[in-house]
Design an enzyme around this catalytic site. Structure first.
Site, PDB file in Angstrom:
ATOM      1  N   ASN A  41      -1.425   1.560   8.988  1.00  0.00           N
ATOM      2  CA  ASN A  41      -2.299   2.473   9.708  1.00  0.00           C
ATOM      3  C   ASN A  41      -1.762   2.726  11.107  1.00  0.00           C
ATOM      4  O   ASN A  41      -1.209   1.839  11.750  1.00  0.00           O
ATOM      5  CB  ASN A  41      -3.753   1.990   9.722  1.00  0.00           C
ATOM      6  CG  ASN A  41      -3.962   0.634  10.351  1.00  0.00           C
ATOM      7  OD1 ASN A  41      -3.169  -0.283  10.181  1.00  0.00           O
ATOM      8  ND2 ASN A  41      -5.057   0.490  11.093  1.00  0.00           N
ATOM      9  N   ILE A  42      -1.903   3.984  11.542  1.00  0.00           N
ATOM     10  CA  ILE A  42      -1.444   4.405  12.861  1.00  0.00           C
ATOM     11  C   ILE A  42      -2.593   5.167  13.508  1.00  0.00           C
ATOM     12  O   ILE A  42      -2.966   6.243  13.037  1.00  0.00           O
ATOM     13  CB  ILE A  42      -0.187   5.291  12.765  1.00  0.00           C
ATOM     14  CG1 ILE A  42       0.936   4.540  12.034  1.00  0.00           C
ATOM     15  CG2 ILE A  42       0.249   5.759  14.151  1.00  0.00           C
ATOM     16  CD1 ILE A  42       2.123   5.403  11.688  1.00  0.00           C
ATOM     17  N   GLU A  43      -3.172   4.587  14.545  1.00  0.00           N
ATOM     18  CA  GLU A  43      -4.342   5.176  15.181  1.00  0.00           C
ATOM     19  C   GLU A  43      -3.969   6.061  16.362  1.00  0.00           C
ATOM     20  O   GLU A  43      -2.876   5.956  16.908  1.00  0.00           O
ATOM     21  CB  GLU A  43      -5.290   4.065  15.650  1.00  0.00           C
ATOM     22  CG  GLU A  43      -5.853   3.251  14.508  1.00  0.00           C
ATOM     23  CD  GLU A  43      -6.779   2.141  14.947  1.00  0.00           C
ATOM     24  OE1 GLU A  43      -7.434   1.568  14.070  1.00  0.00           O
ATOM     25  OE2 GLU A  43      -6.866   1.838  16.165  1.00  0.00           O
ATOM     26  N   GLU A  54      -2.459   3.835   3.366  1.00  0.00           N
ATOM     27  CA  GLU A  54      -2.304   4.358   2.010  1.00  0.00           C
ATOM     28  C   GLU A  54      -1.787   5.791   2.023  1.00  0.00           C
ATOM     29  O   GLU A  54      -0.868   6.141   1.283  1.00  0.00           O
ATOM     30  CB  GLU A  54      -3.645   4.316   1.258  1.00  0.00           C
ATOM     31  CG  GLU A  54      -4.260   2.934   1.159  1.00  0.00           C
ATOM     32  CD  GLU A  54      -5.207   2.589   2.299  1.00  0.00           C
ATOM     33  OE1 GLU A  54      -6.191   1.882   2.034  1.00  0.00           O
ATOM     34  OE2 GLU A  54      -4.973   3.009   3.450  1.00  0.00           O
ATOM     35  N   CYS A  90     -10.222   3.770   1.950  1.00  0.00           N
ATOM     36  CA  CYS A  90     -11.364   4.575   2.374  1.00  0.00           C
ATOM     37  C   CYS A  90     -11.521   5.772   1.426  1.00  0.00           C
ATOM     38  O   CYS A  90     -10.670   6.045   0.582  1.00  0.00           O
ATOM     39  CB  CYS A  90     -11.180   5.038   3.821  1.00  0.00           C
ATOM     40  SG  CYS A  90      -9.963   6.354   4.040  1.00  0.00           S
ATOM     41  N   CYS A  93      -8.609   8.372   1.581  1.00  0.00           N
ATOM     42  CA  CYS A  93      -7.416   7.905   0.859  1.00  0.00           C
ATOM     43  C   CYS A  93      -7.619   7.990  -0.650  1.00  0.00           C
ATOM     44  O   CYS A  93      -6.703   8.353  -1.395  1.00  0.00           O
ATOM     45  CB  CYS A  93      -7.070   6.480   1.276  1.00  0.00           C
ATOM     46  SG  CYS A  93      -6.381   6.392   2.947  1.00  0.00           S
TER      47      CYS A  93
END
Length: 132
Positions: A41-43, A54, A90, A93
């Site tokens: 994940n990249i926020e 994902e 989620c 995804c």
């Protein structure tokens, strides 16, 4: 059977950039070709440009020309901790997975290299819309 992608998902989680949620996620996608694509994940401070692990794995695979997918392993936990719960994709995804995957696709939720559960994709997104 899923040891390779379970291990790769745990490695990918180490690269997570999650300064806002502090929830690090890694994913490893097994393609029909046998190749594995990973994601973390990249926020972003704006939140909507944030990309889940994902989706990143899927986007990398699709960009490389892959169109057949077998399984994805997903692990997640608060940053700097070891997971003690099964992390699931989620809803967004799951919808991206539906775009590319059929009923035979498997989602593996990972706690550690020896503790994981496999789910049939249709069980985690039943009665979904598959386009026209």
């Amino acid at each position: 059977m899923y040891e390779d992608i379970v291990s790769e998902s745990l490695k990918a989680r180490r690269n997570s950039y999650c300064p806002y949620s502090h929830f690090a996620v890694g994913a490893a996608l097994l393609c029909g070709s046998g190749k594995i694509y990973t994601g973390c994940n990249i926020e972003s401070a704006a939140f909507t440009p944030t990309c889940c692990a994902e989706r990143l794995a899927f986007y990398k695979a699709v960009e490389a020309g892959e169109r057949e997918f077998t399984a994805i392993a997903v692990c997640g936990a608060p940053e700097g901790t070891v997971s003690d719960v099964f992390c699931m994709p989620c809803g967004v995804c799951r919808e991206v997975m539906r775009e590319f995957c059929g009923s035979g696709f498997t989602v593996i939720s990972v706690i550690d290299e020896k503790t994981y559960k496999a789910f049939a994709f249709d069980d985690i997104l039943p009665n979904s819309f598959k386009g026209l």
